[in-house]
Write a protein that holds these residues in place. Structure first.
Motif, mmCIF file in Angstrom:
data_model
loop_
_atom_site.group_PDB
_atom_site.id
_atom_site.type_symbol
_atom_site.label_atom_id
_atom_site.label_comp_id
_atom_site.label_asym_id
_atom_site.label_seq_id
_atom_site.Cartn_x
_atom_site.Cartn_y
_atom_site.Cartn_z
ATOM 1 N N GLU A 40 0.818 -1.204 0.000
ATOM 2 C CA GLU A 40 0.000 0.000 0.000
ATOM 3 C C GLU A 40 0.861 1.268 0.000
ATOM 4 O OE1 GLU A 40 -0.857 0.047 4.785
ATOM 5 O OE2 GLU A 40 -2.491 -0.401 3.424
ATOM 6 N N ASP A 41 2.124 1.100 0.457
ATOM 7 C CA ASP A 41 3.009 2.252 0.480
ATOM 8 C C ASP A 41 3.783 2.423 -0.817
ATOM 9 O OD1 ASP A 41 2.452 3.468 2.799
ATOM 10 O OD2 ASP A 41 4.186 2.757 3.907
ATOM 11 N N VAL A 42 3.946 1.329 -1.558
ATOM 12 C CA VAL A 42 4.747 1.387 -2.773
ATOM 13 C C VAL A 42 3.865 1.875 -3.918
ATOM 14 C CG1 VAL A 42 6.204 0.059 -4.330
ATOM 15 C CG2 VAL A 42 6.146 -0.508 -1.907
ATOM 16 N N PRO A 43 4.327 2.914 -4.613
ATOM 17 C CA PRO A 43 3.493 3.489 -5.678
ATOM 18 C C PRO A 43 2.931 2.470 -6.651
ATOM 19 C CG PRO A 43 5.409 4.862 -5.291
ATOM 20 C CD PRO A 43 5.593 3.629 -4.450
ATOM 21 N N ILE A 73 8.108 11.967 9.872
ATOM 22 C CA ILE A 73 7.065 12.687 10.610
ATOM 23 C C ILE A 73 5.862 12.899 9.686
ATOM 24 C CG2 ILE A 73 6.496 14.906 11.691
ATOM 25 C CD1 ILE A 73 9.377 14.911 12.824
ATOM 26 N N LEU A 74 6.133 13.299 8.432
ATOM 27 C CA LEU A 74 5.041 13.461 7.468
ATOM 28 C C LEU A 74 4.346 12.124 7.203
ATOM 29 C CD1 LEU A 74 6.568 15.943 4.855
ATOM 30 C CD2 LEU A 74 4.765 16.401 6.533
ATOM 31 N N HIS A 75 5.133 11.041 7.158
ATOM 32 C CA HIS A 75 4.551 9.721 6.915
ATOM 33 C C HIS A 75 3.550 9.371 8.012
ATOM 34 C CE1 HIS A 75 4.405 5.269 7.098
ATOM 35 N NE2 HIS A 75 4.414 5.377 5.791
ATOM 36 N N THR A 76 3.913 9.662 9.268
ATOM 37 C CA THR A 76 3.011 9.372 10.385
ATOM 38 C C THR A 76 1.746 10.210 10.275
ATOM 39 O OG1 THR A 76 4.856 8.777 11.810
ATOM 40 C CG2 THR A 76 2.795 9.382 12.896
ATOM 41 N N ILE A 77 1.910 11.485 9.946
ATOM 42 C CA ILE A 77 0.735 12.353 9.780
ATOM 43 C C ILE A 77 -0.149 11.805 8.662
ATOM 44 C CG2 ILE A 77 -0.015 14.670 9.084
ATOM 45 C CD1 ILE A 77 2.573 15.732 10.429
ATOM 46 N N ALA A 78 0.473 11.429 7.537
ATOM 47 C CA ALA A 78 -0.288 10.899 6.403
ATOM 48 C C ALA A 78 -1.003 9.609 6.774
ATOM 49 C CB ALA A 78 0.643 10.664 5.215
ATOM 50 N N TYR A 79 -0.374 8.795 7.634
ATOM 51 C CA TYR A 79 -0.949 7.512 8.038
ATOM 52 C C TYR A 79 -2.126 7.716 8.972
ATOM 53 C CZ TYR A 79 0.329 2.573 7.563
ATOM 54 O OH TYR A 79 0.402 1.263 7.183
ATOM 55 N N LEU A 80 -1.976 8.638 9.919
ATOM 56 C CA LEU A 80 -2.964 8.752 10.982
ATOM 57 C C LEU A 80 -4.149 9.635 10.610
ATOM 58 C CD1 LEU A 80 -0.699 8.921 14.140
ATOM 59 C CD2 LEU A 80 -1.690 6.934 13.007
ATOM 60 N N THR A 81 -3.914 10.641 9.726
ATOM 61 C CA THR A 81 -5.026 11.571 9.434
ATOM 62 C C THR A 81 -6.263 10.853 8.914
ATOM 63 O OG1 THR A 81 -3.350 13.251 8.998
ATOM 64 C CG2 THR A 81 -5.615 13.705 8.252
ATOM 65 N N SER A 127 0.501 10.556 -0.666
ATOM 66 C CA SER A 127 1.289 11.220 0.379
ATOM 67 C C SER A 127 2.062 10.208 1.216
ATOM 68 C CB SER A 127 0.376 12.078 1.262
ATOM 69 O OG SER A 127 -0.654 11.279 1.811
ATOM 70 N N ARG A 128 1.381 9.108 1.598
ATOM 71 C CA ARG A 128 2.058 8.121 2.442
ATOM 72 C C ARG A 128 3.137 7.395 1.647
ATOM 73 N NH1 ARG A 128 -2.294 4.668 4.422
ATOM 74 N NH2 ARG A 128 -1.767 3.421 2.610
ATOM 75 N N GLY A 129 2.792 7.013 0.426
ATOM 76 C CA GLY A 129 3.755 6.312 -0.409
ATOM 77 C C GLY A 129 4.999 7.150 -0.685
ATOM 78 N N LEU A 130 4.774 8.447 -0.934
ATOM 79 C CA LEU A 130 5.904 9.325 -1.249
ATOM 80 C C LEU A 130 6.818 9.508 -0.044
ATOM 81 C CD1 LEU A 130 4.629 12.203 -3.547
ATOM 82 C CD2 LEU A 130 6.349 10.459 -4.041
#
Lengths: 147, 147, 147
Positions: free
Chosen positions: A41-44, B107-115, B121-124
Motif C-alpha cells: 500500500e506504500d509502494v506506488p 514525521i510526514l509519513h506518520t501524519i499521512a498515516y494517521l489523518t 502522500s504516504r507512499g511518497l
C-alpha cells in the motif's frame, strides 16, 4: 576539529570495523528490500493492476511478510551484538568468519523461505545465524562483563 | 582513566555525530510514542473506560499498529545504517541533509498515516525515507567496503 | 595498525561502555530466547510431535509472540538510545542505575507476561522500562543537540 575528524575516520579505517560495517549494511539492505514487498500500500506501483496482481497473491505476500518479520528478529540482534563484538577487540579472521557465516546463512534463509525449499533448509539456516549471534554475545560478555 | 573519558566524550562533541545522535533520538522517540498506543493492555489508562473507548475504536488502533510496524521497519535501518554512515566521514552538510530529510519524511509519513491523507502522500514520504537510507548505505559501502 | 587496535579496544575498556555492552547484550539475548519460541516452524524440534504439542497450545504461543513483539518495540530503542547515551559522557553511577533498572524491568515484564501475573504488574514493568529510555534520550538531547 581536524584531529577529531581524523580520529572518527580511523574507526572506519580499522579493518574489523570495516568488515562489520560492510556485512551489517549488506544484511540491512536485504531486510529493507523485503520490507518494500510487505508494504504494497506504500509502494506506488502497488496500486497498479500489475502490482496488485503480483503482490496480492496470497499466500505469497504472507510468506514475504513472515520472512521480513523473521529478518527483523534476527538481523537487528546481529547488528546490535555485532557492533559491540566489533568493538571488543576480536581477531580479524575470527570476526570475518562470524560476519560471513551470518550473512551467508541469512541470504540462504531468505531463498529457502521464498522458493520455498523443503525443510530443514530454513530451520538450519535460521539456526546457523542464531548460533553465530550467540557466539558473538558470549565474546562480548567474556571480554567486557561489568555488572 | 580521565584521558579515556575525554576520548569518549569527543565522539559526542563531533558535529556529525551530534547531528546523527539528535535526529536518531527524535525519530526513535516518535517511534516509542506510537508504541504506547499499540499496547493498550500495557498502558495503565488503557483499562479505563475512556482508554477503552479511545483505543478500541477499530480500525483506528489497527492503523496505529500498522504505522508502528512500518516505523520499526524503517527507523531501525536508519539508526543502524546512519550510525555506520556517521562514522564513515561524510561531509557535515551532506550528512545534515540526509538526517533532516529522513526525519521530516517520517514525521510526514506518520501524519499521512494517521489523518489519513489521500495517497500518494504516504507512499511518497515512505519512499523518500527509504531512498535516504539506501543513499547512506551506498556511502558506507563505497568508503569502507571490506568483504 | 597496532595503535589503531589499541584505540578501539579502549572503548570496551571504558567502564560506562562496558556496562552498556553488558546490559544491552543481556536484554538482547533475552529477546532472542523469546524469538526461538515464536518461530516453531524454523526450530528443528518444532516439527516433532512433542514440539507441536508444546508450541501449538494457543493461546500460549500467542502470548509468547506478543511478548516478543513487545520486546522488539522496547529493547531495540533501549539499545539505540542507550548507545548514544553511553557516548554522551554520563556519570558511571547514573548510567548503571539506568541500565540496571531497565534490564530488571524487562525481565520482570517477561515473567509477568508469561506467568501471567495479574495487572498492573505488566503495565508497571513496561512503563518503568519506557521511562528509563526516555530519560536517556533526554540526556542525549541535552548534551548533544545539533539540529
Amino acid at each position: 576539529r581536524i584531529a577529531e575528524m581524523a580520529k572518527l575516520t580511523q574507526l572506519i579505517e580499522n579493518e574489523i570495523f570495516r568488515a562489520y560495517a560492510t556485512y551489517a549494511t549488506i544484511v540491512l539492505l536485504k531486510m529493507m528490500l523485503m520490507s518494500a514487498f510487505v508494504n504494497p500500500e506504500d509502494v506506488p506501483f502497488g496500486k497498479t493492476e500489475a502490482g496488485k496482481k503480483y503482490l496480492r497473491t496470497d499466500p505469497d505476500v504472507e510468506r514475504v511478510r513472515r520472512n521480513h518479520l523473521n529478518d527483523l528478529e534476527n538481523i537487528v540482534p546481529f547488528f546490535a551484538i555485532g557492533l559491540l563484538y566489533a568493538l571488543s577487540g576480536p581477531e580479524l579472521s575470527t570476526a570475518l568468519l562470524h560476519f560471513r557465516i551470518f550473512t551467508g546463512a541469512r541470504i540462504l534463509h531468505t531463498i529457502a523461505y521464498l522458493t520455498p525449499l523443503p525443510q530443514p533448509s530454513r530451520g538450519l539456516t535460521w539456526a546457523v545465524g542464531y548460533v553465530v549471534t550467540v557466539s558473538m554475545a558470549y565474546k562480548v560478555l567474556k571480554t567486557g562483563l561489568y555488572l
